[in-house]
Motif scaffolding. Structure first.
Motif, PDB file in Angstrom:
ATOM      1  N   ALA A  12      99.285   2.111 166.044  1.00 16.80           N
ATOM      2  CA  ALA A  12      98.327   3.216 166.008  1.00 16.80           C
ATOM      3  C   ALA A  12      96.900   2.693 166.122  1.00 16.80           C
ATOM      4  CB  ALA A  12      98.494   4.021 164.726  1.00 16.80           C
ATOM      5  N   LEU A  13      96.624   1.571 165.468  1.00 11.73           N
ATOM      6  CA  LEU A  13      95.292   0.973 165.561  1.00 11.73           C
ATOM      7  C   LEU A  13      94.971   0.582 166.996  1.00 11.73           C
ATOM      8  CD1 LEU A  13      92.707  -0.132 164.240  1.00 11.73           C
ATOM      9  CD2 LEU A  13      93.962  -2.264 163.846  1.00 11.73           C
ATOM     10  N   ARG A  14      95.933  -0.018 167.685  1.00 11.24           N
ATOM     11  CA  ARG A  14      95.710  -0.366 169.100  1.00 11.24           C
ATOM     12  C   ARG A  14      95.416   0.870 169.930  1.00 11.24           C
ATOM     13  NH1 ARG A  14     100.175  -4.135 171.574  1.00 11.24           N
ATOM     14  NH2 ARG A  14     101.391  -2.341 170.944  1.00 11.24           N
ATOM     15  N   GLY A  15      96.157   1.939 169.684  1.00 14.23           N
ATOM     16  CA  GLY A  15      95.925   3.181 170.412  1.00 14.23           C
ATOM     17  C   GLY A  15      94.536   3.748 170.157  1.00 14.23           C
ATOM     18  N   ILE A  16      94.123   3.729 168.897  1.00 16.39           N
ATOM     19  CA  ILE A  16      92.786   4.227 168.552  1.00 16.39           C
ATOM     20  C   ILE A  16      91.714   3.369 169.205  1.00 16.39           C
ATOM     21  CG2 ILE A  16      91.168   4.474 166.622  1.00 16.39           C
ATOM     22  CD1 ILE A  16      93.634   5.304 164.916  1.00 16.39           C
ATOM     23  N   MET A  58      86.275  -4.825 170.178  1.00 17.29           N
ATOM     24  CA  MET A  58      86.906  -6.011 170.757  1.00 17.29           C
ATOM     25  C   MET A  58      87.313  -7.047 169.708  1.00 17.29           C
ATOM     26  SD  MET A  58      87.574  -5.349 173.778  1.00 17.29           S
ATOM     27  CE  MET A  58      88.233  -6.917 174.260  1.00 17.29           C
ATOM     28  N   PRO A  59      86.495  -7.310 168.677  1.00 14.48           N
ATOM     29  CA  PRO A  59      86.991  -8.211 167.630  1.00 14.48           C
ATOM     30  C   PRO A  59      88.278  -7.702 166.979  1.00 14.48           C
ATOM     31  CG  PRO A  59      84.627  -7.987 167.426  1.00 14.48           C
ATOM     32  CD  PRO A  59      85.058  -7.001 168.468  1.00 14.48           C
ATOM     33  N   ALA A  60      88.387  -6.392 166.796  1.00 16.22           N
ATOM     34  CA  ALA A  60      89.616  -5.842 166.217  1.00 16.22           C
ATOM     35  C   ALA A  60      90.802  -6.062 167.153  1.00 16.22           C
ATOM     36  CB  ALA A  60      89.437  -4.359 165.913  1.00 16.22           C
ATOM     37  N   PHE A  61      90.584  -5.915 168.464  1.00 13.94           N
ATOM     38  CA  PHE A  61      91.657  -6.194 169.418  1.00 13.94           C
ATOM     39  C   PHE A  61      92.117  -7.649 169.312  1.00 13.94           C
ATOM     40  CE2 PHE A  61      90.947  -2.514 172.413  1.00 13.94           C
ATOM     41  CZ  PHE A  61      92.261  -2.110 172.421  1.00 13.94           C
ATOM     42  N   PHE A  62      91.179  -8.575 169.199  1.00 11.45           N
ATOM     43  CA  PHE A  62      91.543  -9.987 169.101  1.00 11.45           C
ATOM     44  C   PHE A  62      92.300 -10.280 167.813  1.00 11.45           C
ATOM     45  CE2 PHE A  62      88.234 -10.646 172.356  1.00 11.45           C
ATOM     46  CZ  PHE A  62      88.981 -11.394 173.248  1.00 11.45           C
ATOM     47  N   ILE A  63      91.928  -9.653 166.720  1.00  8.04           N
ATOM     48  CA  ILE A  63      92.626  -9.868 165.460  1.00  8.04           C
ATOM     49  C   ILE A  63      94.053  -9.352 165.541  1.00  8.04           C
ATOM     50  CG2 ILE A  63      92.700  -9.160 163.033  1.00  8.04           C
ATOM     51  CD1 ILE A  63      89.606  -9.271 163.109  1.00  8.04           C
ATOM     52  N   VAL A  64      94.236  -8.154 166.068  1.00  2.66           N
ATOM     53  CA  VAL A  64      95.580  -7.578 166.200  1.00  2.66           C
ATOM     54  C   VAL A  64      96.418  -8.428 167.156  1.00  2.66           C
ATOM     55  CG1 VAL A  64      96.870  -5.569 167.013  1.00  2.66           C
ATOM     56  CG2 VAL A  64      94.855  -5.257 165.583  1.00  2.66           C
ATOM     57  N   GLY A  66      96.082 -11.646 167.824  1.00  4.28           N
ATOM     58  CA  GLY A  66      96.437 -12.886 167.138  1.00  4.28           C
ATOM     59  C   GLY A  66      97.537 -12.686 166.114  1.00  4.28           C
ATOM     60  N   PHE A  67      97.530 -11.549 165.444  1.00  2.79           N
ATOM     61  CA  PHE A  67      98.574 -11.228 164.477  1.00  2.79           C
ATOM     62  C   PHE A  67      99.933 -11.173 165.155  1.00  2.79           C
ATOM     63  CE2 PHE A  67     101.131  -8.075 162.186  1.00  2.79           C
ATOM     64  CZ  PHE A  67     101.110  -8.612 160.912  1.00  2.79           C
ATOM     65  N   PHE A  68     100.027 -10.458 166.278  1.00  7.73           N
ATOM     66  CA  PHE A  68     101.299 -10.349 166.979  1.00  7.73           C
ATOM     67  C   PHE A  68     101.697 -11.674 167.648  1.00  7.73           C
ATOM     68  CE2 PHE A  68     100.417  -5.690 166.946  1.00  7.73           C
ATOM     69  CZ  PHE A  68     101.547  -5.345 166.240  1.00  7.73           C
ATOM     70  N   LEU A  69     100.729 -12.425 168.134  1.00  6.11           N
ATOM     71  CA  LEU A  69     101.038 -13.722 168.744  1.00  6.11           C
ATOM     72  C   LEU A  69     101.595 -14.688 167.704  1.00  6.11           C
ATOM     73  CD1 LEU A  69     100.970 -15.377 171.355  1.00  6.11           C
ATOM     74  CD2 LEU A  69      98.713 -16.170 170.661  1.00  6.11           C
ATOM     75  N   HIS A  70     101.102 -14.632 166.492  1.00  3.04           N
ATOM     76  CA  HIS A  70     101.607 -15.493 165.418  1.00  3.04           C
ATOM     77  C   HIS A  70     103.089 -15.228 165.155  1.00  3.04           C
ATOM     78  CE1 HIS A  70     101.899 -17.583 161.609  1.00  3.04           C
ATOM     79  NE2 HIS A  70     102.306 -16.459 161.036  1.00  3.04           N
ATOM     80  N   PHE A  71     103.474 -13.954 165.069  1.00  4.80           N
ATOM     81  CA  PHE A  71     104.877 -13.633 164.833  1.00  4.80           C
ATOM     82  C   PHE A  71     105.741 -13.969 166.036  1.00  4.80           C
ATOM     83  CE2 PHE A  71     103.177 -10.962 161.401  1.00  4.80           C
ATOM     84  CZ  PHE A  71     103.941 -11.478 160.377  1.00  4.80           C
ATOM     85  N   SER A  72     105.215 -13.801 167.222  1.00  2.00           N
ATOM     86  CA  SER A  72     105.960 -14.169 168.419  1.00  2.00           C
ATOM     87  C   SER A  72     106.172 -15.685 168.473  1.00  2.00           C
ATOM     88  CB  SER A  72     105.215 -13.687 169.658  1.00  2.00           C
ATOM     89  OG  SER A  72     105.938 -13.959 170.816  1.00  2.00           O
ATOM     90  N   TYR A  73     105.158 -16.434 168.078  1.00  2.00           N
ATOM     91  CA  TYR A  73     105.267 -17.895 168.037  1.00  2.00           C
ATOM     92  C   TYR A  73     106.314 -18.333 167.017  1.00  2.00           C
ATOM     93  CZ  TYR A  73     103.964 -22.747 167.171  1.00  2.00           C
ATOM     94  OH  TYR A  73     103.994 -24.100 167.000  1.00  2.00           O
ATOM     95  N   GLN A  74     106.336 -17.695 165.858  1.00  2.00           N
ATOM     96  CA  GLN A  74     107.332 -18.048 164.847  1.00  2.00           C
ATOM     97  C   GLN A  74     108.744 -17.722 165.306  1.00  2.00           C
ATOM     98  OE1 GLN A  74     106.074 -15.974 161.312  1.00  2.00           O
ATOM     99  NE2 GLN A  74     105.158 -17.836 160.464  1.00  2.00           N
ATOM    100  N   ARG A  75     108.894 -16.641 166.030  1.00  2.00           N
ATOM    101  CA  ARG A  75     110.224 -16.201 166.446  1.00  2.00           C
ATOM    102  C   ARG A  75     110.737 -16.998 167.644  1.00  2.00           C
ATOM    103  NH1 ARG A  75     110.018 -10.525 168.305  1.00  2.00           N
ATOM    104  NH2 ARG A  75     109.222 -10.202 166.229  1.00  2.00           N
TER     105      ARG A  75
END
Length: 113
Positions: A12-16, A58-64, A66-75
């Motif tokens: 939802a945050l990405r959509g907003i 844009m900073p919020a986009f980068f934070i979100v 990075g959050f998803f990239l971290h989980f993708s990297y772990q998986r």
């Protein structure tokens, strides 16, 4: 994080943030900023709106991201991320730079005052 787990709040945050991008670029037309398309009548209220949205979007986009990239990297690990993400980013970047950006540059230079 389980494979089926979704972060609905972050989706939802990405959509907003995407909708705020439309608002930001539309408000640029009516703000006193120099913009490729400018309305004759401008208002400083739009300038304040642009500055407010621009400060965090844009900073919020980068934070979100990075959050998803971290989980993708772990998986999946680094090699799968590089093999999947790099083509999905580099190919559209090159195609856009060659086609759309060239057309935009040509259009703006031909029709600018």
């Amino acid at each position: 994080m389980k494979q089926s787990e979704r972060f609905n709040d972050l989706d939802a945050l990405r959509g907003i943030l995407m909708v705020l991008g439309i608002v930001l670029h539309s408000a640029n037309i009516f703000s006193p900023n120099t913009w490729a398309i400018q309305n004759i009548e401008t208002s400083h209220y739009y300038q304040h709106l642009v500055d407010f949205i621009h400060a965090f979007r844009m900073p919020a986009f980068f934070i979100v991201s990075g959050f998803f990239l971290h989980f993708s990297y772990q998986r999946h690990g680094a090699s799968i991320i590089l093999n999947q993400r790099v083509p999905r980013i580099i190919i559209p970047l090159i195609v856009t730079a060659i086609t759309l950006n060239s057309l935009q540059y040509s259009f703006l230079n031909d029709y600018s005052e």
